[in-house]
Design a protein around this motif. Structure first.
Motif, PDB file in Angstrom:
ATOM      1  N   GLY A  73      34.224  22.495  16.546  1.00  0.00           N
ATOM      2  CA  GLY A  73      34.431  21.565  17.834  1.00  0.00           C
ATOM      3  C   GLY A  73      35.860  20.994  18.048  1.00  0.00           C
ATOM      4  N   ARG A  74      36.819  21.707  17.263  1.00  0.00           N
ATOM      5  CA  ARG A  74      38.160  21.560  17.628  1.00  0.00           C
ATOM      6  C   ARG A  74      38.853  22.279  18.874  1.00  0.00           C
ATOM      7  NH1 ARG A  74      41.548  23.485  13.785  1.00  0.00           N
ATOM      8  NH2 ARG A  74      39.901  24.772  12.913  1.00  0.00           N
ATOM      9  N   ARG A  75      39.184  21.634  19.800  1.00  0.00           N
ATOM     10  CA  ARG A  75      39.792  22.442  21.133  1.00  0.00           C
ATOM     11  C   ARG A  75      41.275  22.800  20.842  1.00  0.00           C
ATOM     12  NH1 ARG A  75      42.336  19.401  25.320  1.00  0.00           N
ATOM     13  NH2 ARG A  75      42.369  20.600  27.205  1.00  0.00           N
ATOM     14  N   VAL A  76      41.618  24.064  20.818  1.00  0.00           N
ATOM     15  CA  VAL A  76      42.837  24.448  20.300  1.00  0.00           C
ATOM     16  C   VAL A  76      43.242  25.461  21.636  1.00  0.00           C
ATOM     17  CG1 VAL A  76      42.166  24.590  18.087  1.00  0.00           C
ATOM     18  CG2 VAL A  76      41.614  26.504  19.252  1.00  0.00           C
ATOM     19  N   ILE A  77      44.575  26.034  21.443  1.00  0.00           N
ATOM     20  CA  ILE A  77      45.091  26.952  22.010  1.00  0.00           C
ATOM     21  C   ILE A  77      45.654  28.093  21.164  1.00  0.00           C
ATOM     22  CG2 ILE A  77      45.796  25.620  24.048  1.00  0.00           C
ATOM     23  CD1 ILE A  77      48.760  25.488  22.886  1.00  0.00           C
ATOM     24  N   ALA A  78      45.477  29.285  21.823  1.00  0.00           N
ATOM     25  CA  ALA A  78      45.766  30.449  20.747  1.00  0.00           C
ATOM     26  C   ALA A  78      46.069  31.669  21.446  1.00  0.00           C
ATOM     27  CB  ALA A  78      44.367  30.815  19.831  1.00  0.00           C
ATOM     28  N   ASN A  79      46.796  32.750  20.908  1.00  0.00           N
ATOM     29  CA  ASN A  79      46.920  33.992  21.184  1.00  0.00           C
ATOM     30  C   ASN A  79      45.777  34.950  20.612  1.00  0.00           C
ATOM     31  OD1 ASN A  79      50.308  33.308  20.909  1.00  0.00           O
ATOM     32  ND2 ASN A  79      49.257  33.597  22.822  1.00  0.00           N
ATOM     33  N   PRO A  80      44.744  35.341  21.200  1.00  0.00           N
ATOM     34  CA  PRO A  80      43.692  35.964  20.672  1.00  0.00           C
ATOM     35  C   PRO A  80      44.316  37.318  19.980  1.00  0.00           C
ATOM     36  CG  PRO A  80      43.243  35.448  22.733  1.00  0.00           C
ATOM     37  CD  PRO A  80      44.652  34.915  22.710  1.00  0.00           C
ATOM     38  N   ALA A  81      43.630  37.649  18.874  1.00  0.00           N
ATOM     39  CA  ALA A  81      43.841  38.937  18.077  1.00  0.00           C
ATOM     40  C   ALA A  81      43.290  40.063  18.744  1.00  0.00           C
ATOM     41  CB  ALA A  81      43.448  38.605  16.549  1.00  0.00           C
ATOM     42  N   LEU A  82      44.021  40.822  19.268  1.00  0.00           N
ATOM     43  CA  LEU A  82      43.577  42.219  19.878  1.00  0.00           C
ATOM     44  C   LEU A  82      43.106  43.122  19.149  1.00  0.00           C
ATOM     45  CD1 LEU A  82      46.405  42.625  22.527  1.00  0.00           C
ATOM     46  CD2 LEU A  82      44.205  41.557  23.112  1.00  0.00           C
ATOM     47  N   PRO A  83      41.912  43.768  19.288  1.00  0.00           N
ATOM     48  CA  PRO A  83      41.596  44.189  20.540  1.00  0.00           C
ATOM     49  C   PRO A  83      40.458  43.234  21.155  1.00  0.00           C
ATOM     50  CG  PRO A  83      40.258  45.355  18.998  1.00  0.00           C
ATOM     51  CD  PRO A  83      41.246  44.585  18.221  1.00  0.00           C
ATOM     52  N   HIS A  84      40.385  42.118  20.496  1.00  0.00           N
ATOM     53  CA  HIS A  84      39.338  40.933  20.908  1.00  0.00           C
ATOM     54  C   HIS A  84      40.135  39.826  21.931  1.00  0.00           C
ATOM     55  CE1 HIS A  84      36.420  43.188  18.658  1.00  0.00           C
ATOM     56  NE2 HIS A  84      37.198  42.959  17.600  1.00  0.00           N
ATOM     57  N   GLY A  85      40.548  40.037  22.961  1.00  0.00           N
ATOM     58  CA  GLY A  85      41.417  39.275  23.899  1.00  0.00           C
ATOM     59  C   GLY A  85      40.268  38.292  24.408  1.00  0.00           C
ATOM     60  N   GLY A  86      41.081  37.442  25.450  1.00  0.00           N
ATOM     61  CA  GLY A  86      40.596  36.323  26.070  1.00  0.00           C
ATOM     62  C   GLY A  86      39.576  36.357  27.264  1.00  0.00           C
ATOM     63  N   PHE A  87      39.753  37.433  27.766  1.00  0.00           N
ATOM     64  CA  PHE A  87      38.886  37.546  29.137  1.00  0.00           C
ATOM     65  C   PHE A  87      37.485  37.990  28.765  1.00  0.00           C
ATOM     66  CE2 PHE A  87      43.056  38.901  31.053  1.00  0.00           C
ATOM     67  CZ  PHE A  87      43.316  37.558  31.441  1.00  0.00           C
ATOM     68  N   ALA A  88      36.601  37.092  28.139  1.00  0.00           N
ATOM     69  CA  ALA A  88      35.589  37.295  27.400  1.00  0.00           C
ATOM     70  C   ALA A  88      34.878  35.801  26.909  1.00  0.00           C
ATOM     71  CB  ALA A  88      35.584  37.944  26.143  1.00  0.00           C
ATOM     72  N   GLU A  89      33.799  35.757  26.647  1.00  0.00           N
ATOM     73  CA  GLU A  89      33.126  34.553  26.369  1.00  0.00           C
ATOM     74  C   GLU A  89      33.409  34.111  25.054  1.00  0.00           C
ATOM     75  OE1 GLU A  89      28.909  33.681  28.629  1.00  0.00           O
ATOM     76  OE2 GLU A  89      28.959  35.894  27.479  1.00  0.00           O
ATOM     77  N   TYR A  90      33.745  34.958  24.203  1.00  0.00           N
ATOM     78  CA  TYR A  90      34.442  34.757  22.853  1.00  0.00           C
ATOM     79  C   TYR A  90      35.367  35.488  22.494  1.00  0.00           C
ATOM     80  CZ  TYR A  90      29.900  32.204  22.290  1.00  0.00           C
ATOM     81  OH  TYR A  90      28.784  31.257  22.584  1.00  0.00           O
ATOM     82  N   ALA A  91      36.364  34.886  21.656  1.00  0.00           N
ATOM     83  CA  ALA A  91      37.625  35.714  21.259  1.00  0.00           C
ATOM     84  C   ALA A  91      37.694  35.419  19.908  1.00  0.00           C
ATOM     85  CB  ALA A  91      39.133  35.689  22.126  1.00  0.00           C
ATOM     86  N   VAL A  92      38.753  36.261  19.149  1.00  0.00           N
ATOM     87  CA  VAL A  92      38.995  35.797  17.653  1.00  0.00           C
ATOM     88  C   VAL A  92      40.552  35.687  17.812  1.00  0.00           C
ATOM     89  CG1 VAL A  92      37.034  37.229  16.576  1.00  0.00           C
ATOM     90  CG2 VAL A  92      39.240  38.165  17.089  1.00  0.00           C
ATOM     91  N   ALA A  93      40.926  34.751  16.711  1.00  0.00           N
ATOM     92  CA  ALA A  93      42.467  34.386  16.567  1.00  0.00           C
ATOM     93  C   ALA A  93      42.575  34.144  15.121  1.00  0.00           C
ATOM     94  CB  ALA A  93      43.045  33.301  17.563  1.00  0.00           C
TER      95      ALA A  93
END
Length: 325
Positions: A73-93
């Motif tokens: 439940g933490r609200r965070v900012i991040a640079n997603p770890a490609l190839p799983h970028g942010g233009f999706a419902e879920y990403a990884v970082a």
């Protein structure tokens, strides 16, 4: 889940495809994030074109800057770890690189207080050592990177000259706080800057454009001034005349913000603390010009690539802000 994926390199509007796919599985040291907002950056277009310094394997999901929510439940900012970028419902970082989202900002604004503002802070304070009372010239002052530099320059006590393209962007630059606005479509940039500074020029020039903008930078920088080279959104990488830098006595400073994440990550966290404090007191507030649904991401990336947007364009997942993992 839904995610935009790139299967071949090319223009964003042609190669980005919205697909149904499985949620990404975090690797060692990574976390799964529900994307609350993913902001469009020029590197997203370069990734689609295969022209960025990082080239993820195909297919990949672009989106290098997000505000997300962790499983706890933490609200965070991040640079997603490609190839799983942010233009999706879920990403990884990477878990170690997560930063707390400032309470003073909504999701889209919080996501925008990252790459552009970190770049601006490092460029103006770490590299150029901007001082109160100095004059700062910002190219593309109404864009995502430039607008951050304008606000940070004003917060530091500088006089800010913003260079923009067209009357609409000139209006945005004035609203951001520029003391002087120069429309490169209607004015001679060099002459206008010289007039505004009494012939002295700008102490610091912030240049994310390159090409002709850099030529103008070299002609308008003051004695002992500093040109901060941030990027080449104009598409042309300039070849500086070093004899000119010698004769005119100015510095050319390169800035690759991403290197600090590996070379000195503590500085990135320190910068985030400074930016969060500035946001809390209202000294900076990211300009989010548009909020579009996930389905509009490809068009948004293309428009940013074409240079027709102002501030940041934010992509919001269809389920809206606040969804948990």
């Amino acid at each position: 889940m839904q995610a935009w994926r790139v299967h071949e390199n090319g223009e964003p509007s042609k190669v980005m495809r919205l697909e149904e796919t499985e949620r990404p599985v975090p690797g060692a040291g990574q976390v799964l994030l529900a994307v609350r907002a993913a902001n469009v950056n020029f590197p997203d277009a370069l990734l689609c074109r295969g022209q960025y310094q990082v080239r993820p394997p195909l297919p990949f999901t672009p989106g290098v800057e997000i505000c997300g929510e962790t499983e706890d439940g933490r609200r965070v900012i991040a640079n997603p770890a490609l190839p799983h970028g942010g233009f999706a419902e879920y990403a990884v970082a990477d878990a170690a690189a997560l930063l707390p989202a400032p309470e003073a900002l909504d999701d889209a604004e919080a996501a925008a207080l990252h790459i552009g503002y970190q770049t601006g802070w490092f460029g103006l304070h770490r590299r150029a050592r901007l001082e109160a009372g100095e004059t700062l010239l910002v190219h593309a002052a109404a864009g995502g990177v430039g607008s951050a530099a304008v606000q940070l320059g004003k917060a530091a006590g500088a006089t800010v000259i913003g260079v923009v393209g067209g009357p609409a962007k000139a209006a945005v630059a004035r609203e951001l706080g520029c003391d002087v606005v120069v429309d490169r479509h209607a004015e001679d940039v060099v002459a206008a800057v010289k007039e505004a500074t009494g012939g002295r020029g700008a102490d610091v020039v912030y240049d994310p454009v390159g090409g002709e903008a850099y030529t103008q930078s070299a002609k308008t920088v003051a004695f002992e001034g500093r040109i901060v080279v941030v990027g080449f959104a104009g598409g042309t990488v300039p070849a500086p005349a070093l004899n000119h830098a010698l004769v005119k006595n100015y510095s050319i400073l390169g800035l690759h913000w991403g290197l600090y994440n590996t070379k000195n990550p503590q500085l990135v966290r320190h910068c985030h603390e400074q930016l969060t404090a500035l946001a809390a007191r209202g000294a900076v507030k990211p300009l989010v010009s548009e909020r579009v649904p996930l389905g509009g991401a490809a068009d948004a990336v293309q428009r940013v690539a074409d240079g027709v947007t102002t501030g940041r364009v934010s992509v919001l997942p269809a389920r809206g802000e606040g969804a948990a993992v």
